[in-house]
Design a protein around this motif. Structure first.
Motif, PDB file in Angstrom:
ATOM      1  N   LYS A 547       0.820  -0.954   0.083  1.00 13.65           N
ATOM      2  CA  LYS A 547       0.125   0.206  -0.099  1.00 13.65           C
ATOM      3  C   LYS A 547       0.991   0.946  -0.219  1.00 13.65           C
ATOM      4  O   LYS A 547       0.874   2.592  -0.807  1.00 13.65           O
ATOM      5  CB  LYS A 547      -1.030   0.298   1.023  1.00 13.65           C
ATOM      6  N   CYS A 548       1.664   1.411   1.069  1.00 14.58           N
ATOM      7  CA  CYS A 548       2.385   2.729   0.978  1.00 14.58           C
ATOM      8  C   CYS A 548       4.209   2.202   0.889  1.00 14.58           C
ATOM      9  O   CYS A 548       4.228   1.636   2.049  1.00 14.58           O
ATOM     10  CB  CYS A 548       2.051   2.838   2.836  1.00 14.58           C
ATOM     11  N   LEU A 549       4.478   2.509   0.861  1.00 14.94           N
ATOM     12  CA  LEU A 549       6.371   2.644   0.221  1.00 14.94           C
ATOM     13  C   LEU A 549       6.774   3.845   0.831  1.00 14.94           C
ATOM     14  O   LEU A 549       6.419   5.197   1.642  1.00 14.94           O
ATOM     15  CB  LEU A 549       7.024   2.505  -0.833  1.00 14.94           C
ATOM     16  N   ALA A 577       3.478  -0.936   5.870  1.00 15.72           N
ATOM     17  CA  ALA A 577       4.688  -0.752   5.016  1.00 15.72           C
ATOM     18  C   ALA A 577       5.433  -1.357   4.690  1.00 15.72           C
ATOM     19  O   ALA A 577       6.211  -2.057   5.371  1.00 15.72           O
ATOM     20  CB  ALA A 577       4.974   0.539   5.986  1.00 15.72           C
ATOM     21  N   ARG A 578       5.835  -0.518   3.290  1.00 15.96           N
ATOM     22  CA  ARG A 578       7.262  -1.524   2.777  1.00 15.96           C
ATOM     23  C   ARG A 578       8.409  -0.136   2.564  1.00 15.96           C
ATOM     24  O   ARG A 578       7.915   0.552   2.568  1.00 15.96           O
ATOM     25  CB  ARG A 578       7.289  -1.937   1.660  1.00 15.96           C
ATOM     26  N   VAL A 579       9.727  -1.398   3.083  1.00 19.48           N
ATOM     27  CA  VAL A 579      10.569   0.181   3.294  1.00 19.48           C
ATOM     28  C   VAL A 579      11.956   0.079   2.165  1.00 19.48           C
ATOM     29  O   VAL A 579      12.053  -1.609   1.992  1.00 19.48           O
ATOM     30  CB  VAL A 579      11.709   0.013   4.199  1.00 19.48           C
ATOM     31  N   ASP A 580      12.413   0.731   1.831  1.00 16.75           N
ATOM     32  CA  ASP A 580      13.365   0.890   0.579  1.00 16.75           C
ATOM     33  C   ASP A 580      14.352   1.202   0.503  1.00 16.75           C
ATOM     34  O   ASP A 580      14.002   2.567   0.243  1.00 16.75           O
ATOM     35  CB  ASP A 580      12.832   1.332  -1.063  1.00 16.75           C
ATOM     36  N   ASP A 581      14.874   1.384   1.385  1.00 20.34           N
ATOM     37  CA  ASP A 581      16.055   2.574   2.092  1.00 20.34           C
ATOM     38  C   ASP A 581      17.489   1.689   1.369  1.00 20.34           C
ATOM     39  O   ASP A 581      19.372   1.305   1.577  1.00 20.34           O
ATOM     40  CB  ASP A 581      16.425   1.785   3.138  1.00 20.34           C
ATOM     41  N   ASN A 594       8.596   0.684  -7.460  1.00 17.33           N
ATOM     42  CA  ASN A 594       8.252   0.656  -7.101  1.00 17.33           C
ATOM     43  C   ASN A 594       6.176   0.979  -7.638  1.00 17.33           C
ATOM     44  O   ASN A 594       5.375   0.264  -7.173  1.00 17.33           O
ATOM     45  CB  ASN A 594       7.873   1.401  -5.416  1.00 17.33           C
ATOM     46  N   ASP A 595       6.282   1.203  -8.310  1.00 16.86           N
ATOM     47  CA  ASP A 595       5.518   1.990  -9.720  1.00 16.86           C
ATOM     48  C   ASP A 595       5.479   0.657 -10.343  1.00 16.86           C
ATOM     49  O   ASP A 595       4.099   0.292 -11.106  1.00 16.86           O
ATOM     50  CB  ASP A 595       6.288   2.868 -10.825  1.00 16.86           C
ATOM     51  N   ALA A 602       3.747   6.921  -1.383  1.00 22.28           N
ATOM     52  CA  ALA A 602       5.061   7.101  -1.465  1.00 22.28           C
ATOM     53  C   ALA A 602       5.523   7.906  -0.596  1.00 22.28           C
ATOM     54  O   ALA A 602       5.063   9.039  -0.728  1.00 22.28           O
ATOM     55  CB  ALA A 602       5.930   6.778  -2.229  1.00 22.28           C
ATOM     56  N   ILE A 603       5.575   7.927   0.961  1.00 19.74           N
ATOM     57  CA  ILE A 603       6.365   9.097   1.811  1.00 19.74           C
ATOM     58  C   ILE A 603       7.709   9.201   1.896  1.00 19.74           C
ATOM     59  O   ILE A 603       8.642   7.645   1.793  1.00 19.74           O
ATOM     60  CB  ILE A 603       5.922   8.074   3.665  1.00 19.74           C
ATOM     61  N   THR A 604       8.074   9.808   1.676  1.00 23.53           N
ATOM     62  CA  THR A 604      10.138   9.998   1.266  1.00 23.53           C
ATOM     63  C   THR A 604      10.458  10.592   2.478  1.00 23.53           C
ATOM     64  O   THR A 604       9.827  12.122   3.072  1.00 23.53           O
ATOM     65  CB  THR A 604      10.002  10.517   0.419  1.00 23.53           C
TER      66      THR A 604
END
Lengths: 666, 666
Positions: A547-549, A577-581, A594-595, A602-604
């Protein structure tokens, strides 16, 4: 393909689906097996969301009884249901290479190729005439093009009548049985296009996987080809669980198996698949549905059998109310489910203009069905059957009841007792026995089950001639037997019935989850207008796998704590939430990634976060971003995911953040 | 059974489970097939809740990668994994009736019966002595009792030593292989207890269901015996999906199959079952776990292998931290998962005092495991393995990599490059080829893979004698070959490695969902103190199949509207409501029915509802009721179901309603 609004580069899409691990061929590190697929984390989440929404839409909203039955099914059950004898496809073998081909697919493929070749030849002929060139030159051009394709034959024009015949056959290809397909193969000299060899006449190949149960090797079983039989097995228990109330429905989500002859088309024709099936039991005398009015006004694109037999393939639009009233759709319960299926499919994101309901033709109908409509969805593979909605009548319950000698029926207290007259025959067994010996019992049974007119005739003969003749057939003691008035008492009696006993009919909506999932992916796929290397899967939030990155602008150490905080806050309000660090990838590349996963938000966390506690929120389809406090944004994401607010509305309330740099930072 | 706190009348429970359709034998209207069960609406909901909580506890909390893989598995994969050769049970046949029996179960059953008989004989002897009667009389009493049981032999006392031997064997029955079981059968004259006939020596029976894939009949496949192999197949894709980060875990919930020889014990030994499996990949050099400290303080009842081999069966209590430190549990990751398993099981409602962790004995260990602990739950069938937690080491990835020639490993950038010296051999192939012909390549390869000491020896020989001898074996060109200094350059070099490549080890917690479900039912079962006909299943709200019942006091028409309103309001706050308006059943009977379904709460609409809008709320275990406005009660139920308030607290805030009448109105 021309009438569709699909604009999908399938090769690119397939690459994306493997890269983002929606699904991939099973046992890929070995040679793999055709027709088997594994879902990765993305596909598994997508599938689960589709199933959860299905449960909500059907099981919970309609209070259905969900069950979970065994996959391994003893042979006897499937012999009774007719699957052992009839659940087969027609298969041909190449007479030289011995490869197997599905007969109907073979005929389709060859005739379609000939029609394409014909179309090309006609186009070339036209072009040549327009250029004033000879048809000979056109033929040469064709030969040249043919050579490019590796020695394929030059385009061949067909007689108009033949082309018309081909089109007609293709429009009703599902209507041919083995003999019919065999005749087509002979008549049109259809060969294996890969080798040019002749093929054997079609033979039936049963599609069930067979196995042996237990150590004896004598108990044969199959992997279920549908979940329905398991539900029928439990009919009486479920009726009891439902306090004997009718109508009611059972439902099951589970794996089924079909040993396809030559699997192809990715997820669309597989050997193992997840189904979601409903068995809705109705009174055969009243197939109305309590909630029919809820869907009666919905206009559906329908392709009735009559239209198909005319060789046409354009659907007619009709409200469900009209369709039932005009008899296009047989009854209100069937119509109700067509409407509910339409609502489910369009709610998850199937495009209405790429959806139609096609009625089965008579020969195509499964052996158990008396009417059937398929919800077909247009994909790059053509129109694909994704949901079947069949009226199985009382077929299954009747055959299982007969085979097991168990009652599978509803007993209903009549509001008013039913009083009627009936001619009844009461045999006098004391006379019968000595007189007819071994035949006594069969003759008595025969008399007691005679239809009223015949019994009337017997009675008349006894009165007039003092005797009557009874003829037995199909028994161990066939022959004519004379009976006399002392042997029977035939008289008209008044019967009072308090209970009505009947076998319910079954309306069965049956969903192929994998096919729906694949069609949905195609309908959700697009590439960015400004960069066709950047693909997007525009799933709505309810079905989106993630749902949300949450991601940091860069690998800077100061981002770590706010990042974890944001993820924790999202989870606390129920948004996974999925974290992409991955510090090695730029922010633009991580957005793009993520698209492709179809993540809507996406929250940055960036340098401003440390200063004032604000973060940005990006929406996938518009790529637009807004900024707000973490609290505010988390609440907003929750409301967006739950459908309580739309992104359009959000955009009217917040200023846009300039995102050109980050989007292009790939 | 004596040390357990289980007080379950299994016959009564089984009747309840069928009546309330938790589950029932599959294909019951046919003869049925042993070891296959269908879940009804109650069991299906219970199972789904257990799985959802499992997903929450493991997959979501630990960010695991969930996959969904094919059930049908080509033979090659399972040949490599060792299942085709080794996934078998030992089976005996009755030499006369030809019935099949599992060898270990047969030995167990017979020895246990003899020990029981021995215990009875000893008790009778004691009693007789106490009464001053002769042992002869005791024997007679035994004979009499024997006759009552249908001609069973009189209780037979065993020699003390023999009884001790039996107990010792039973404590480690899983440690015997086929030969060992065969010796026991011969030594103790073990026969089929049903017929008294001798049995054949144990033979291996492979437990996988076999089938054939596709139309050719030549591609053999099996139904997966575990979900693990499908996960291993996808190791590289998942590592890639996880951005190459270690450690990580994949997880799968799905059906697996075992062709049991003689299924028994209801859901506990079945041929088709739902598993939930985790494959957690770790660095073999570092099996620590980031969150180990979260569980280190939990004390677990452990039954290590050493204790079992002493013939003991009482667990020792030890914190996970201590167990790992003392080497009882091999490493922190294994310990971490034992703790997480304990937390999951006790959270869903398994009684801690009926739970233990037993280490596998060496011979019992699956062919792939290097250490394994089972979470065993006590039921009326004894201690049942419900979760296995195995360290599969690198076994699976190694064998699949070898069979497919695909790399299944992790490449890790070293934070500091690793610099070391190494003796290396560089062959001069220009000389090698002409000199050694066909043996040139094998000899070169041999030299390049020689351990350092051997290479040192070759180098020394070349320097001293100007030649050295190389011996090949296991090649096509076995033999001795002479090499000379011009053929090789052997020297010590400095190597700098930037990347470390390793095959991860796998820690595998593997859950049998059906067994856990059944054990939970037993642990939740009780009968009312005041009426043992009334059974209750005291599921907590999170696992209960249905959360809240809504029912009218009677069939009075005025109740209909408030009833529907209450149900609607509950659904609106996310609590699925089940309506029981069967007017034919009294209110007490309907409460009792829902106690058997394990529904924790019930809202009752009565005559006062029409007057003041209030309803009553009943809690299942206490049968106590309170009264409040519909709004208030709906909110309360929501909070109770979500665990935000307890019933005890509610009772301190509300007055009790008198319920004696309704509870007894059955």
């Amino acid at each position: 393909m021309s009438e569709s609004k699909l604009n999908v580069d399938r090769a690119a899409l397939e690459q994306l689906l493997q890269k983002r691990f929606f699904f991939a061929p099973s046992f890929g590190i070995y040679e793999g097996v055709k027709g088997l697929y594994d879902y990765g984390p993305t596909g598994t989440a997508l599938q689960q969301n589709l199933i959860n929404l299905w449960r909500q839409h059907f099981i919970i909203e309609e209070d259905m009884l969900e069950v979970d039955c065994a996959i391994i099914t003893p042979s006897k059950v499937l012999e009774t249901s007719g699957h052992v004898a009839k659940f087969a496809d027609w298969m041909c073998r190449d007479t030289v290479s011995h490869d197997f081909r599905r007969a109907d697919h073979l005929v389709e493929e060859v005739l379609e190729a000939r029609l394409e070749s014909d179309a090309l030849a006609r186009k070339m002929a036209e072009a040549s005439l327009a250029d004033g060139a000879t048809t000979d030159a056109a033929a040469k051009a064709g030969a040249k093009k043919g050579k490019k394709k590796g020695g394929a034959p030059a385009p061949t024009k067909l007689d108009d009548a033949v082309a018309e015949e081909y089109r007609n056959i293709l429009a009703q290809i599902d209507n041919f049985n083995g003999d019919g397909l065999g005749e087509l193969i002979t008549k049109y000299d259809i060969r294996n296009p890969e080798t040019g060899n002749a093929v054997t006449p079609p033979a039936a190949f049963n599609l069930m996987f067979e196995s042996s149960i237990g150590p004896t090797g004598t108990l044969k079983g199959y992997l279920r080809p549908e979940t329905a039989q398991g539900q029928f097995m439990n009919f009486s228990r479920l009726l009891e669980f439902n306090n004997q109330k009718m109508p009611f429905a059972s439902a099951m989500v589970g794996r089924s198996f079909r040993n396809e002859i030559s699997p192809r088309s990715g997820l669309l024709r597989v050997r193992e698949f997840t189904m979601a099936e409903i068995e809705h039991y109705v009174d055969p005398l009243n197939k109305d549905h309590q909630r029919f009015d809820d869907v009666a006004g919905i206009a559906l694109p329908l392709l009735p059998g009559t239209v198909q037999l005319e060789g046409k393939s354009n659907p007619i639009y009709m409200t469900i109310g009209d369709a039932v009233e005009k008899g296009v759709v047989d009854n209100k319960t069937l119509g109700y489910f067509l409407g509910r299926i339409y609502l489910y499919l369009t709610t998850i994101g199937i495009k209405p203009e790429l959806l139609r309901f096609r009625q089965h033709l008579n020969n195509e109908m499964a052996h158990y069905a008396c009417d059937c409509w398929d919800a077909e969805i247009k994909t790059t593979y053509g129109w694909i059957e994704c949901v079947g909605c069949a009226d199985r009548s009382a077929y299954d319950l009747c055959v299982h009841a007969a085979a097991t000698k168990k009652k599978l029926c509803v007993r209903e207290n009549l509001p008013e007792p039913r009083v009627f007259e009936k001619l009844e025959c009461e045999p006098n067994s004391k006379v019968f026995g000595p007189r007819l010996k071994r035949a006594a019992k069969p003759v008595q049974e025969h008399l007691q089950t005679l239809p009223e007119e015949s019994l009337e005739a017997v009675s008349a003969a006894l009165a007039k001639d003092g005797k009557a003749t009874v003829t037995l057939s199909g028994t161990a003691v066939d022959g004519d037997y004379e009976i006399t008035p002392d042997m029977v008492n035939i008289e008209r009696r008044t019967i009072t019935e308090h209970v009505r006993e009947y076998t319910p009919n079954v309306i069965e909506p049956s969903f192929g989850v994998g096919r729906i999932l694949y069609a949905l992916i195609e309908h959700s796929y697009s590439v960015r207008a400004d960069d066709e290397q950047r693909a997007v899967l525009s799933f709505n939030a309810a079905v989106a796998p993630f749902k949300c990155l949450v991601l940091p602008l860069s690998g800077h150490a100061s981002f770590e704590e706010p990042l974890r905080n944001a993820a924790r806050r999202l989870r606390a309000v129920g948004v996974p939430a999925r974290v992409d660090d991955a510090a090695s990838a730029s922010i633009g590349r991580r957005y793009a990634r993520n698209d492709e996963l179809g993540t809507p938000f996406a929250i940055t966390v960036d340098f401003q976060t440390a200063e004032d506690g604000t973060v940005t929120l990006r929406e996938r389809d518009t790529t637009k971003q807004i900024r707000g406090s973490l609290d505010e944004i988390v609440q907003l994401v929750k409301n967006l995911v739950n459908g309580e607010i739309t992104w359009d509305v959000v955009l009217t309330k917040y200023e846009l953040v300039n995102t050109v740099a980050s989007e292009n930072d790939a």
